[in-house]
Write an enzyme that holds these catalytic residues in place. Structure first.
Site, PDB file in Angstrom:
ATOM      1  N   HIS A  61      -9.465   5.112  -1.505  1.00 40.11           N
ATOM      2  CA  HIS A  61      -8.643   5.122  -0.301  1.00 40.11           C
ATOM      3  C   HIS A  61      -9.362   5.894   0.802  1.00 40.11           C
ATOM      4  O   HIS A  61     -10.295   6.635   0.557  1.00 40.11           O
ATOM      5  CB  HIS A  61      -7.290   5.775  -0.592  1.00 40.11           C
ATOM      6  N   ASP A  86       0.835  -1.194   0.000  1.00 39.46           N
ATOM      7  CA  ASP A  86       0.000   0.000   0.000  1.00 39.46           C
ATOM      8  C   ASP A  86       0.877   1.254   0.000  1.00 39.46           C
ATOM      9  O   ASP A  86       1.785   1.385   0.822  1.00 39.46           O
ATOM     10  CB  ASP A  86      -0.906  -0.013   1.241  1.00 39.46           C
ATOM     11  N   HIS A  87       0.602   2.161  -0.915  1.00 43.62           N
ATOM     12  CA  HIS A  87       1.300   3.451  -0.998  1.00 43.62           C
ATOM     13  C   HIS A  87       2.819   3.306  -1.053  1.00 43.62           C
ATOM     14  O   HIS A  87       3.549   3.967  -0.303  1.00 43.62           O
ATOM     15  CB  HIS A  87       0.915   4.362   0.170  1.00 43.62           C
TER      16      HIS A  87
END
Length: 277
Positions: free
Chosen positions: A203, A81-82
């Site tokens: 998100h 994630d990210h």
């Protein structure tokens, strides 16, 4: 069963529901989420924030996620994630991730495209698909929110990079909202219509009112992230548990159940329950 990012998203695309993507930090959060997915027969994504791969935590948590996914009888994707850069992405790949997000959304469009395209190519050598982001999805503590992602921005970025999924800015933020956000449902529908082969991602799922979650899925969202509320579901029960219970495995039993209960709630909300025979 451990599956690729494309495989799990394809299930959602076909069924027109959203895959819940839960951020995990330790064995207990993994156990709670896997137990929920198994109980409700739901495909899921288990993901780790980029910071864990910048530090040493990712090295230890990754084998737990992989063991849980391989044992599971429902599809489980292990996702970064990210991802903030090549170091974090390459570590996640090396540790067994089957999906990658690269977040270069703070850069100008040209820089975001270049960085994302590079990661798509590198991950593609390993058969791993990539999620990108356009329109920076910041924190609830930011002074102002970015404008919603436009259709032109989304199509330009997606076509230039070859991403499998796209996180768009439509009114969400990371963290606990001070007041409920108002999602740009029409914009979601417009981008979904323009990019039918790219799965749209929301998100900042923690704290969005249920009716807006449902509306966003109907408009075309196919993956929704939950991070902050996973932490709260775990920590709230930890803080409630008596310190007279010394054995750590016993101390954590109720925390695991609380994470499981939270995950079940979101799985049902997103329409992911019962999608696996």
């Amino acid at each position: 069963m451990l599956v690729t990012f494309d495989e799990v998203l394809s299930i959602a695309d076909k069924g027109e529901f959203a895959i819940p993507a839960f951020n995990v930090y330790n064995m207990e959060t993994v156990m709670g989420i896997i137990n929920a997915a198994e109980e409700l027969r739901a495909p899921i994504i288990i993901q780790c924030y980029s910071r864990l791969f910048a530090n040493e935590e990712g090295y230890y948590v990754s084998p737990i996620i992989l063991a849980a996914a391989k044992k599971a009888t429902v599809p489980v994707c292990f996702h970064l994630d990210h991802g903030t850069g090549e170091k974090e992405v390459m570590r996640a790949v090396r540790y067994g991730a089957t999906g990658i997000m690269i977040d270069a959304s703070t850069q100008p469009m040209d820089g975001n495209i270049a960085e994302t395209k590079k990661m798509v190519e590198l991950c593609g050598y390993n058969g791993i698909q990539v999620e990108g982001e356009i329109g920076h999805i910041g924190s609830v503590n930011d002074e102002s929110m970015c404008a919603s992602t436009t259709v032109d921005e989304a199509t330009t970025y997606a076509n230039a990079t070859g991403i499998r999924a796209l996180a768009i800015m439509v009114g969400t933020a990371h963290g606990h909202y001070k007041k409920a956000p108002k999602l740009d449902i029409d914009r979601i529908a417009e981008i979904h219509a323009a990019l039918p082969n790219v799965s749209l991602v929301l998100h900042g799922g923690s704290g969005i009112p249920d009716e807006q979650i449902i509306a966003s899925i109907k408009a075309g969202i196919r993956k929704i992230n939950f991070g902050t509320d996973v932490c709260y579901s775990f920590l709230d029960k930890v803080f409630e548990t008596s310190r007279s219970l010394i054995a750590v495995d016993l101390f954590m039993k109720d925390a695991i159940k609380n994470v499981q209960a939270f995950a079940k709630e979101k799985i049902k909300l997103l329409g992911a329950d019962g999608k696996v025979k």
